[in-house]
Motif scaffolding. Structure first.
Motif, mmCIF file in Angstrom:
data_model
loop_
_atom_site.group_PDB
_atom_site.id
_atom_site.type_symbol
_atom_site.label_atom_id
_atom_site.label_comp_id
_atom_site.label_asym_id
_atom_site.label_seq_id
_atom_site.Cartn_x
_atom_site.Cartn_y
_atom_site.Cartn_z
ATOM 1 N N GLU A 85 -10.592 -5.263 1.929
ATOM 2 C CA GLU A 85 -11.899 -5.609 1.368
ATOM 3 C C GLU A 85 -12.694 -4.385 0.946
ATOM 4 O OE1 GLU A 85 -14.258 -8.330 3.512
ATOM 5 O OE2 GLU A 85 -12.646 -9.834 3.635
ATOM 6 N N GLY A 86 -12.590 -3.357 1.720
ATOM 7 C CA GLY A 86 -13.338 -2.136 1.386
ATOM 8 C C GLY A 86 -12.758 -1.427 0.165
ATOM 9 N N GLY A 87 -11.728 -1.994 -0.403
ATOM 10 C CA GLY A 87 -11.118 -1.373 -1.564
ATOM 11 C C GLY A 87 -10.161 -0.265 -1.195
ATOM 12 N N GLU A 88 -10.017 -0.019 0.115
ATOM 13 C CA GLU A 88 -9.091 1.040 0.522
ATOM 14 C C GLU A 88 -7.658 0.528 0.479
ATOM 15 O OE1 GLU A 88 -9.992 2.964 4.266
ATOM 16 O OE2 GLU A 88 -12.086 2.503 3.923
ATOM 17 N N GLU A 89 -6.767 1.398 0.161
ATOM 18 C CA GLU A 89 -5.373 1.005 0.187
ATOM 19 C C GLU A 89 -4.883 0.945 1.627
ATOM 20 O OE1 GLU A 89 -2.676 3.256 -2.137
ATOM 21 O OE2 GLU A 89 -3.801 2.955 -3.996
ATOM 22 N N GLU A 90 -3.862 0.166 1.827
ATOM 23 C CA GLU A 90 -3.267 0.142 3.152
ATOM 24 C C GLU A 90 -2.637 1.497 3.446
ATOM 25 O OE1 GLU A 90 -0.404 -2.781 4.116
ATOM 26 O OE2 GLU A 90 -1.815 -4.428 3.847
ATOM 27 N N ASP A 91 -2.422 1.753 4.726
ATOM 28 C CA ASP A 91 -1.780 3.012 5.105
ATOM 29 C C ASP A 91 -0.439 3.141 4.399
ATOM 30 O OD1 ASP A 91 -3.810 3.632 6.707
ATOM 31 O OD2 ASP A 91 -2.810 3.112 8.593
ATOM 32 N N ASP A 92 -0.167 4.340 3.966
ATOM 33 C CA ASP A 92 1.155 4.628 3.422
ATOM 34 C C ASP A 92 2.157 4.481 4.563
ATOM 35 O OD1 ASP A 92 3.514 5.920 2.586
ATOM 36 O OD2 ASP A 92 2.353 7.020 1.077
ATOM 37 N N PRO A 93 3.177 3.658 4.414
ATOM 38 C CA PRO A 93 4.132 3.473 5.520
ATOM 39 C C PRO A 93 4.865 4.759 5.888
ATOM 40 C CG PRO A 93 4.814 2.244 3.541
ATOM 41 C CD PRO A 93 3.460 2.779 3.273
ATOM 42 N N ARG A 94 4.797 5.750 4.992
ATOM 43 C CA ARG A 94 5.523 6.998 5.270
ATOM 44 C C ARG A 94 4.707 7.984 6.090
ATOM 45 N NH1 ARG A 94 6.603 8.241 -0.946
ATOM 46 N NH2 ARG A 94 4.390 7.730 -0.859
ATOM 47 N N ALA A 95 3.402 7.675 6.244
ATOM 48 C CA ALA A 95 2.497 8.683 6.814
ATOM 49 C C ALA A 95 2.946 9.212 8.181
ATOM 50 C CB ALA A 95 1.086 8.109 6.921
ATOM 51 N N GLU A 96 3.320 8.295 9.068
ATOM 52 C CA GLU A 96 3.686 8.729 10.413
ATOM 53 C C GLU A 96 4.928 9.628 10.379
ATOM 54 O OE1 GLU A 96 2.410 8.827 13.237
ATOM 55 O OE2 GLU A 96 4.190 9.392 14.401
ATOM 56 N N LEU A 97 5.874 9.254 9.522
ATOM 57 C CA LEU A 97 7.094 10.051 9.409
ATOM 58 C C LEU A 97 6.781 11.446 8.864
ATOM 59 C CD1 LEU A 97 10.178 10.127 9.646
ATOM 60 C CD2 LEU A 97 10.286 9.377 7.266
ATOM 61 N N LEU A 102 8.629 -1.878 -0.290
ATOM 62 C CA LEU A 102 8.964 -2.865 -1.315
ATOM 63 C C LEU A 102 7.892 -3.950 -1.403
ATOM 64 C CD1 LEU A 102 12.779 -3.251 -0.635
ATOM 65 C CD2 LEU A 102 11.690 -2.087 -2.568
ATOM 66 N N LEU A 103 7.143 -4.085 -0.339
ATOM 67 C CA LEU A 103 6.112 -5.117 -0.341
ATOM 68 C C LEU A 103 4.955 -4.695 -1.233
ATOM 69 C CD1 LEU A 103 6.074 -5.918 3.468
ATOM 70 C CD2 LEU A 103 7.125 -7.262 1.646
ATOM 71 N N PRO A 104 4.319 -5.641 -1.897
ATOM 72 C CA PRO A 104 3.173 -5.282 -2.727
ATOM 73 C C PRO A 104 2.054 -4.720 -1.854
ATOM 74 C CG PRO A 104 3.379 -7.666 -2.517
ATOM 75 C CD PRO A 104 4.608 -7.081 -1.925
ATOM 76 N N THR A 148 14.247 3.545 11.326
ATOM 77 C CA THR A 148 12.874 3.805 10.887
ATOM 78 C C THR A 148 12.823 3.926 9.366
ATOM 79 O OG1 THR A 148 12.533 5.037 12.926
ATOM 80 C CG2 THR A 148 10.880 5.332 11.197
ATOM 81 N N LEU A 149 13.776 4.648 8.808
ATOM 82 C CA LEU A 149 13.803 4.835 7.358
ATOM 83 C C LEU A 149 13.950 3.488 6.642
ATOM 84 C CD1 LEU A 149 16.016 8.029 7.010
ATOM 85 C CD2 LEU A 149 13.624 7.800 6.340
ATOM 86 N N LEU A 150 14.844 2.669 7.167
ATOM 87 C CA LEU A 150 15.060 1.366 6.546
ATOM 88 C C LEU A 150 13.806 0.499 6.651
ATOM 89 C CD1 LEU A 150 18.701 0.698 7.731
ATOM 90 C CD2 LEU A 150 17.935 1.014 5.363
ATOM 91 N N HIS A 151 13.152 0.624 7.773
ATOM 92 C CA HIS A 151 11.921 -0.132 7.975
ATOM 93 C C HIS A 151 10.852 0.300 6.966
ATOM 94 C CE1 HIS A 151 8.853 -2.382 10.044
ATOM 95 N NE2 HIS A 151 8.117 -1.297 10.175
ATOM 96 N N ILE A 152 10.721 1.602 6.799
ATOM 97 C CA ILE A 152 9.743 2.116 5.834
ATOM 98 C C ILE A 152 10.112 1.637 4.428
ATOM 99 C CG2 ILE A 152 8.826 4.199 4.735
ATOM 100 C CD1 ILE A 152 9.194 5.608 7.442
ATOM 101 N N LYS A 153 11.408 1.731 4.147
ATOM 102 C CA LYS A 153 11.861 1.323 2.820
ATOM 103 C C LYS A 153 11.478 -0.132 2.539
ATOM 104 C CE LYS A 153 16.111 0.849 0.171
ATOM 105 N NZ LYS A 153 17.570 0.916 0.245
#
Lengths: 178, 246
Positions: free
Chosen positions: B80-92, B73-75, B64-69
């Motif tokens: 469209e709504g100007g919202e950022e994508e979910d932080d990949p760390r949120a669930e952890l 790394l991805l941009p 899971t950690l490696l997956h988040i990492k």
């Protein structure tokens, strides 16, 4: 009733589990509940004031005599046993069950991140946790909850006396991160 | 109960992760994933080299950690709504906070006054368990139980049929009833457990409940000697400790 307090004191003394007001009502047929409660409160007060080796505690929906804390080492010596302890794993599992009940084994495992089969079985055997039913979803998984013995062991009148969780506040903050 | 000596061994992957966060004085809401992943994996390696039994859960979290990492790394795409994508760390983070809450709750419960440690109550001193333990007993398996059950069912043959009102009996209800009964009586024979009046439906439910309890190893069935009555009791105390490896 004459001698009510004396009778109640003896009954609580001889009972192996916390004696409830309802049970006392059943035993003392015509005595009004109010008198029973007054007698119990009076007794608890007397023991508290005496500050001796025995106290009358209200736990798990009933009354029970318990020993003073400072006598613990000598009682252990008398009984020749080791003090009751729960491992951290058992305590964490018990905490999840206590706060989240009724709860599935799967839910506990999600919180703790480890398999809890053995820990849960130990808690069932110690009669701190019991099966409370089955969840109405495919597979009918077993739901767990705490027992009266749990309240007795942790000195609680009821579940509302559990210490408040360092609140869900932080969980909410985490959600705002998502 | 045995004393357990605990070195720096963790209650699970989340516990290890919490420890690393504390040790590095990291803000739990802003975990530097690559640092933590590196440390986490070096801990796992160390535990492996100590020959510790490493539960699979540790490896799952490493993945899971490696997956988040890799996701970090991805941009970051702006939607469209100007919202950022979910932080990949949120669930952890949510999982960690939840675990921490209960870990702390457990510590607080540990500090509470505990029966048979801080205070004691009267109890009947008759040592029921020793009674069963002293004599050699023979464990009874499922097949023998089924045989015994068939004998009981066969014995019902000439009893007059008694219609009972259909009630909402369930196996889980029988399980709780059975446990209560066994705790009270300590041990019961198979026959006593099936109870009177014998009603087919109840017999079946009781038997299923017994099998379920045996499967969970909460109760045991045993025999003191061949052809003696089969007895059932709550399984002897086992160390509550050793989980994780189960």
């Amino acid at each position: 009733m004459k001698d009510l307090k004396i009778i109640i004191e003896s009954l609580v003394y001889i009972s192996e589990t916390p004696l409830s007001v309802n049970k006392l009502k059943e035993l003392l047929v015509d005595v009004p509940e109010k008198d029973i409660r007054e007698a119990l409160a009076g007794l608890a007060d007397e023991y508290a004031r005496r500050d001796g080796g025995i106290f009358l505690a209200e736990v798990a929906g009933g009354y029970q005599f318990r020993t003073a804390e400072l006598s613990a080492p000598w009682i252990l010596k008398l009984r020749g046993g080791k003090p009751a302890t729960l491992s951290q794993a058992a305590m964490e599992t018990l905490a999840v069950v206590a706060y989240r009940q009724p709860v599935l084994k799967l839910d506990i495992e999600q919180v703790r991140g480890v398999d809890v089969s053995a820990t849960l079985r130990g808690l069932l055997e110690k009669n701190l946790v019991r099966i409370v039913g089955r969840k109405d979803v495919p597979g009918k998984p077993i739901l767990y909850g705490t027992t009266k013995k749990f309240l007795e062991a942790f000195n609680l009148r009821d579940l509302s006396e559990l210490p408040t969780l360092r609140e869900i506040k932080e969980l909410e903050e985490a959600e705002s991160l998502e | 109960m045995d004393y357990r000596i605990k070195l720096e061994i963790f209650e699970g992957p989340l516990d290890l992760l919490l420890y690393l966060i504390r040790k590095n004085e990291i803000d739990i809401y802003d975990i530097p994933i690559s640092l933590i992943t590196e440390q986490y994996i070096s801990y796992i390696d160390a535990m492996k080299s100590l020959n510790l039994d490493l539960a699979g859960e540790y490896l799952v979290l490493a993945a899971t950690l490696l997956h988040i990492k890799s996701r970090m790394l991805l941009p970051v795409h702006e939607t469209e709504g100007g919202e950022e994508e979910d932080d990949p760390r949120a669930e952890l983070v949510r999982q960690l906070l939840e675990y921490r809450t209960f870990k702390e709750a457990a510590l607080e419960m540990e500090r509470m006054k505990l029966l048979d440690r801080d205070f004691f109550t009267r109890k009947d001193t008759g040592d029921d368990r020793a009674d069963a333990g002293e004599r050699p007993v023979r464990e009874i398996g499922v097949f023998e139980l089924v045989e015994a059950f068939q004998r009981v069912i066969a014995g019902m043959g000439d009893m007059h049929i008694m219609e009972m009102e259909r009630n909402d009996m369930s196996v889980s209800q029988r399980i709780s009833e059975m446990l209560d009964l066994l705790r009270e009586k300590k041990t019961l024979t198979f026959e006593e457990l099936l109870g009177m009046p014998r009603e087919r439906r109840q017999l079946v439910y009781t038997f299923l409940a017994l099998l379920e309890l045996m499967k969970m190893r909460v109760v045991r069935a045993f025999q003191r000697a061949p052809y003696e009555a089969i007895r059932v009791c709550v399984a002897a105390e086992v160390d509550v400790g050793g989980d994780a490896q189960e």
